[in-house]
Design a protein around this motif. Structure first.
Motif, PDB file in Angstrom:
ATOM      1  N   ALA A  64      43.342  26.463  54.957  1.00 57.05           N
ATOM      2  CA  ALA A  64      44.458  25.889  55.979  1.00 57.05           C
ATOM      3  C   ALA A  64      43.499  24.815  56.915  1.00 57.05           C
ATOM      4  O   ALA A  64      42.506  25.099  57.190  1.00 57.05           O
ATOM      5  CB  ALA A  64      45.167  26.941  57.007  1.00 57.05           C
ATOM      6  N   ARG A  65      44.284  23.982  57.264  1.00 57.12           N
ATOM      7  CA  ARG A  65      43.784  22.796  58.230  1.00 57.12           C
ATOM      8  C   ARG A  65      42.348  22.196  58.005  1.00 57.12           C
ATOM      9  O   ARG A  65      41.414  22.524  58.701  1.00 57.12           O
ATOM     10  CB  ARG A  65      43.601  23.349  59.804  1.00 57.12           C
ATOM     11  CG  ARG A  65      44.772  23.108  60.480  1.00 57.12           C
ATOM     12  CD  ARG A  65      44.944  23.496  61.986  1.00 57.12           C
ATOM     13  NE  ARG A  65      44.053  22.718  62.632  1.00 57.12           N
ATOM     14  CZ  ARG A  65      44.443  21.936  63.705  1.00 57.12           C
ATOM     15  NH1 ARG A  65      45.761  21.688  63.741  1.00 57.12           N
ATOM     16  NH2 ARG A  65      43.741  21.118  64.261  1.00 57.12           N
ATOM     17  N   MET A  83      47.114  38.147  58.418  1.00 56.78           N
ATOM     18  CA  MET A  83      47.707  37.254  59.397  1.00 56.78           C
ATOM     19  C   MET A  83      46.787  35.876  59.246  1.00 56.78           C
ATOM     20  O   MET A  83      47.287  34.744  58.927  1.00 56.78           O
ATOM     21  CB  MET A  83      47.861  37.342  60.894  1.00 56.78           C
ATOM     22  CG  MET A  83      48.776  38.580  61.065  1.00 56.78           C
ATOM     23  SD  MET A  83      48.300  39.405  62.635  1.00 56.78           S
ATOM     24  CE  MET A  83      49.222  37.956  63.936  1.00 56.78           C
ATOM     25  N   MET A  84      45.511  35.991  58.897  1.00 53.31           N
ATOM     26  CA  MET A  84      44.592  34.890  58.893  1.00 53.31           C
ATOM     27  C   MET A  84      44.270  34.292  57.522  1.00 53.31           C
ATOM     28  O   MET A  84      43.426  33.646  57.334  1.00 53.31           O
ATOM     29  CB  MET A  84      43.082  35.487  59.751  1.00 53.31           C
ATOM     30  CG  MET A  84      43.327  35.820  61.205  1.00 53.31           C
ATOM     31  SD  MET A  84      43.691  34.168  62.158  1.00 53.31           S
ATOM     32  CE  MET A  84      42.256  33.056  62.034  1.00 53.31           C
ATOM     33  N   PRO A  96      45.757  32.479  55.674  1.00 46.42           N
ATOM     34  CA  PRO A  96      45.822  30.822  55.417  1.00 46.42           C
ATOM     35  C   PRO A  96      44.500  30.210  55.545  1.00 46.42           C
ATOM     36  O   PRO A  96      44.239  29.385  55.020  1.00 46.42           O
ATOM     37  CB  PRO A  96      47.054  30.451  56.244  1.00 46.42           C
ATOM     38  CG  PRO A  96      47.725  31.678  56.507  1.00 46.42           C
ATOM     39  CD  PRO A  96      47.023  32.708  56.357  1.00 46.42           C
ATOM     40  N   VAL A  97      43.841  30.896  56.627  1.00 46.00           N
ATOM     41  CA  VAL A  97      42.353  30.134  56.905  1.00 46.00           C
ATOM     42  C   VAL A  97      41.648  30.439  55.867  1.00 46.00           C
ATOM     43  O   VAL A  97      41.051  29.551  55.369  1.00 46.00           O
ATOM     44  CB  VAL A  97      42.000  30.677  58.363  1.00 46.00           C
ATOM     45  CG1 VAL A  97      40.603  30.124  58.263  1.00 46.00           C
ATOM     46  CG2 VAL A  97      42.907  30.464  59.336  1.00 46.00           C
TER      47      VAL A  97
END
Lengths: 718, 718
Positions: free
Chosen positions: B655-656, B647-648, B650-651
């Motif tokens: 991400a962001r 789930m993490m 993208p980090v």
């Protein structure tokens, strides 16, 4: 039939003219009972409708054996319902003729309206205007009509009524799509349950499903409603329906497709309606007690359970099976869909041991084994023992194929008897059932399914309805908030956005905002910072700048005056931060203590209006989609539940050694925020409070950044 | 029938004695065709089995018209299959008698074994030993037997065969539970598809489902297998089955209940088997090409699609319906289950416009509308247009009730013809179908469902099988790792745990471990820290201490020698960290750069052996259950997919505004780790690498902490 003039007031309250018509005209009636405009007459005659039928067709004196009228003008005054089955372009003039004859309601079968591009959309708009300005109710266009099966008034051309007899029941199926309404009615007929009202509403230029449903719920014959709708035009009407359903404790099942964008697009292309966001719709259903189902199979088959009068108080299930495998599978489904496996009392297990074979399973799920072939009363004997156990709320039978060699009629009789006299709710999953037996169960109020997963899901949804959807918790609309209208109306905006400082001024009397000032010069900054405890934060303040951090407009953790001045002078030399004259306006604030970061916001949904979003802040809202929606106003319990449903909630609560955060204060802020949104809805377009820092237990919450978009940006006011 | 002696080698390879028996003995045969021990004889006779039947019963000379034998001793040598239907306590002596007569396989119907507590478990153990030591195959005990429907050898007492004729087909249903096997067979019969093999294996003291299935896959008559199993005893056998399925491209559907703990408990109480963790089972199915289904309905009905020879190359679906509503609902289900809505070529839309009514929908989903009543060829005319569109892989018909007034036979004929000659795969969802028509579709290889959701899900699972489950990517078992056996065998352990330093010594030649030393005194510490760049980390090092941080045994970010000494002296005065003589052993290491924290570990599953877990570190693994499992050895692609499914992820990917991390290096480490686990499996019980820091792109990975539990702690070696 009386001939009173329909008034607007009556229009809101009395749908009997089309739901229980005493006289029916068919405009464009056909002699051919197979044609769209011939079928309703054939149905009315065949099923023995007892009211008056007036075929209208300029070409004939008699249609399907009835006297025919040459024109609407020839009709008697005040006919209850006129069916219009003629070309789209003639509809409007016929509606006007109907109004002149004080017809009470019109149903338009004709296609060629909003589902067919711009021209059709305009034509439909004309119909809506006629409905709004006259006392006339209009159903359709592009609909397949209505039916009242008890009254035997089948004012529809649906093939659902071509064969067999009508099966009346205590439910209603309301659907925009006539085909779906037909499917549901036919599936239920086959399983032994009927309906009283059948409605296909098509493009809904006037009367829509939520309004019909809200009206029908008051009918004493009805104890539940089934709805298929592809579009929701008015969120408030749907919410009213939910409230009425909860008030009367009559469940409403809704199938609303369009969870995916692709399906939404397809739905809107074939009904011509705007779409609300699916997450908002889902929340609305949930929050207002409507039961959302996943497909047409659920919409039809769940009615077997929801139509019962028997409510349950708990979710504890006893499973009684003649196949260990089936029992195990049903346990899995119970857990998946939120039912519990009942823990039997010792007494229960002892009594079961007394009657079951030694190799049976006495614990839940009970498996009487294939021994049922030899000892035909095993199921019947186990049933009363389970009925006596106070830990059991629901008893589900899992029957593997029981064919030759079993005494199935005795077992069925015993189950039906227990359902009728006992307190517990009983259901049956019967894989490979004997033909016609499932129907007998259902006719005798024992919900029976051939698919065990569907059976368990139906009872799980039902238990949830009985326990959770009933009492909506009290809304805190009594919270007194300071009136911030003046500030909201007068603040400077840019594309509707207010500056951070003005946004916070709007909030600060009602919400926890850190201490701070707006400063337009370094000297002012020095002077005002005297009143603050370092460390402080310096941020550019302008309605024109929404993403301050991205352009160097935020500096955190400034430790002293010297650093503050240097940060200010840096910002002032940043072209992106100063105004046309080189002036820089800033906010200086005390740095908030650390804590768990939440994002709290409001957006306006095209259908449901303001919707509140609570989310885990920072990276989580984006990466994990860790957000919860709420439709204001809300209760403390609702706010709390939303916060507890966040994936990151365990961290807020103190997982893995993190200190527990002040969740009660956050609940307060969310509830107040919902109230603030309701009170100021007319002035607000969007609010974004991010981050909202939730401090350690007892230390409250701080709204660190705030952005309000004023309604002046939209067409509502300007 | 030849009379060769069964050898152990033969035992592994040839199951024909029970799957295609040429002679069958029934020990304890009954004259009553309704009794468990009478039924198989009745079935064999009634269905016209052509082999030899030998009833055995000391009391009779003739049973059901056949010559009966007084004892096993009287039987001819080398009977293929003996059915044992007598009391549990007599089973062992009868097995021994069978072995003396060189019977090839025995099937035990009797109950009273592992499903019935300790005594039964021991009795079953005796049977397993007999099977292992002799050449005999044993099916059961506590089973309902087998059937070969092509050969008409029904050696079962299941009620599945009481009524109707046998329906032979290209599938096999293998189930521990006889009731479930009966349900599936009956459901399929009703829908028009049959099976060749039917097996209920009960307690599986010897022969189990994976072994039968692997054998059956080689049968030319078989092109798929359906399995219901409540317990998996041997992970390797299941993996072999998966590999065989992939190799032969014959799909295997498996229903394995016990997703919830409660169901697992119930299953083990009624089969007496240990349970693997469900997440591991799920991964095993997925990784080795077995198709897991959710319930008995799916197990039976998905076979309609999976039994076909027609594979698909893509997931693009065209939906063709006579109900807009049904089309929209099917689109939702496509998205839910992972199918795409095909985008039509312009040519397709043009051609559709040419044949469909103006108010129909020409885009996907196509809605020909109720106009089908007037223009009976709309569906048949649209079909070839879709067959021509290269963007379409699958065509699904959504038929609302089509009763009187439609030319259903022509439509059906056209669909069946297109399925048989065309390249695209066609399916039908027919809500409220006419009686018997769905059966005709299925008999003609057009999978037809009454439930549109189930229809879409079946095709989605099938497309996934065709596209994804086929080619298992190459396993990197060629990676050369340094042999660490000596260290693993010699290291000091406490309850099996090695110290952090020893754990890292085992890893350091093959994996990225930060630079560091073990130090037993402050002077040693000072000297060795000369070789390190500050900041450093100081940690207690002892096989006895696994949770160092909790008791003050870790100090991060030490900036210089002075601070290092002071931290060391603090630790030395901590009773929890020093040994009995007051000595303190520490590790001093360079502080790793920051990055994204991963946890990488290995545990041994009781069924599948070593399982690798990759998880987001810190709070996420606990709060979000953000982990992925892998069964080693694995390929690069599998490691990458596992990491990307976090789930993490993208980090990690950036991400962001976070910097992208070195995912390639992490993939390398995970693949190497899987290889390390395989090579050293015999010495390893558990490994926990946490945290593993993934640095910025190009900067690699550092294993910061490591804990190895040696197999010496378990019973495997000591």
């Amino acid at each position: 039939m009386t001939m009173k003039v329909t008034s607007p007031v009556e229009k809101e309250n009395d749908f009997s003219s089309f739901l229980k018509p005493e006289s029916i005209a068919i405009i464009g009636a056909s002699n051919d009972p197979g044609k769209i405009s011939g079928r309703p007459i054939e149905y009315l005659l065949r099923y023995g409708y007892e009211g008056k039928i007036y075929p209208v067709n300029p070409k004939y004196d008699s249609i399907q054996g009835l006297k025919s009228y040459r024109s609407i003008q020839e009709l008697p005054m005040g006919v209850d319902l006129a069916i219009i089955a003629i070309g789209a372009k003639y509809v409007v003039q016929n509606l006007k003729a109907c109004i002149e004859k004080q017809v009470k309601s019109c149903m338009i079968f004709s296609s060629g309206f909003a589902e067919m591009g711009e021209e059709g959309r305009k034509l439909q708009e004309e119909i809506s205007v006629i409905a709004a300005q006259s006392g006339l109710f209009i159903i359709g266009p592009n609909c397949q009509g209505l039916a009242n099966l008890k009254q035997r008034s089948i004012t529809s051309f649906s093939t659902a009524f071509v064969e067999g007899d009508l099966v009346n029941g205590s439910s209603a199926i309301l659907s925009q799509s006539g085909a779906v309404a037909a499917m549901v009615y036919n599936m239920q007929k086959e399983e032994g349950t009927g309906i009283k009202y059948w409605a296909s509403t098509g493009n809904e230029s006037d009367i829509n499903i939520p309004r019909i449903a809200t009206y029908i719920l008051e009918d004493d014959d009805i104890n539940m409603i089934q709805i298929y709708m592809e579009s929701i035009k008015d969120g408030e009407e749907l919410i009213d329906l939910g409230k009425k359903s909860v008030e009367l404790d009559k469940p409403v099942l809704v199938l609303k497709p369009g969870k995916s964008e692709e399906a939404q697009k397809a739905a809107s292309s074939h009904t011509g309606a705007l779409a609300a966001e699916d997450a908002v719709i889902n929340k609305a259903f949930d929050q207002f007690g409507l039961v959302r189902v996943d497909d047409v199979n659920e919409l039809s088959s769940f009615s077997k359970v929801f139509r019962l009068d028997k409510r349950v108080k708990g979710k504890n299930v006893a499973i009684l099976s003649n196949s260990g495998g089936l029992g195990v599978m049903m346990v899995d489904k119970c857990k998946e869909f939120g039912l519990n496996l009942a823990e039997f009392e010792e007494e229960t297990i002892k009594r079961l041991e007394g009657i079951l074979p030694i190799f049976a399973s006495f614990e839940n799920p009970i498996d009487v084994t294939a021994q049922l072939l030899n000892d035909k009363e095993l199921l019947s004997n186990a049933l009363p023992i389970l009925m006596d156990d106070p830990n059991v709320d629901i008893i589900l039978f899992g029957l593997g194929i029981i064919g030759k060699g079993y005494d199935i009629d005795t077992i069925m009789g015993d189950i039906i008897e227990a359902q009728s006299v006992g307190e517990k709710l009983i259901g049956v999953a019967w894989v490979g059932s004997q033909k016609g037996k499932v129907e007998i169960f259902n006719k005798n109020d024992v919900p029976a399914f051939e698919d065990p997963s569907l059976c368990v899901k139906a009872f799980a949804k039902y238990a949830q309805y009985c326990i959770e959807a009933k009492g909506n918790s009290t809304i805190n609309d009594s919270i007194t908030l300071f009136d911030m209208t003046e500030l909201l109306v007068s603040a400077e905006t840019h594309n509707g956005f207010m500056s951070e400082y003005d946004s916070k001024r709007v909030l600060k009397d009602n919400f926890p905002i850190g201490k701070g000032f707006v400063c337009g010069s370094s000297s002012e900054l020095l002077e005002l910072s005297e009143q603050l405890n370092f460390p402080v934060v310096l941020k550019v303040n302008s309605p024109k700048i929404q993403h301050k951090s991205d352009i160097g407009g935020v500096k955190l953790n400034i430790k002293n005056k010297q650093e503050l001045l240097s940060v200010y002078s840096n910002m002032k030399s940043n072209e992106l931060l100063v105004d046309g004259n080189g002036n820089l306006e800033t906010i200086v604030e005390e740095m908030a203590d650390s804590g768990f970061e939440i994002s709290l916001g409001m957006k306006k949904d095209p259908v449901f209006g303001p919707v509140i979003m609570v989310a885990s802040g920072g990276v989580f809202i984006e990466v994990l989609k860790d957000f919860q929606l709420l439709i204001p106003p809300i209760s403390n319990e609702q706010a709390k539940a939303a916060i507890e449903n966040l994936m990151m909630f365990p961290v807020m609560k103190g997982a893995r050694g993190s200190t527990p955060k002040d969740i009660d204060s956050l609940v307060d802020v969310v509830v107040k925020f919902s109230q603030f949104v309701v009170q100021n809805e007319a002035f607000l377009e969007e609010i974004d409070l991010n981050p909202v820092i939730v401090h350690e237990e007892g230390k409250g919450v701080t709204i660190v950044d705030a952005l309000i978009k004023n309604v002046r940006s939209s067409e509502h006011i300007d």
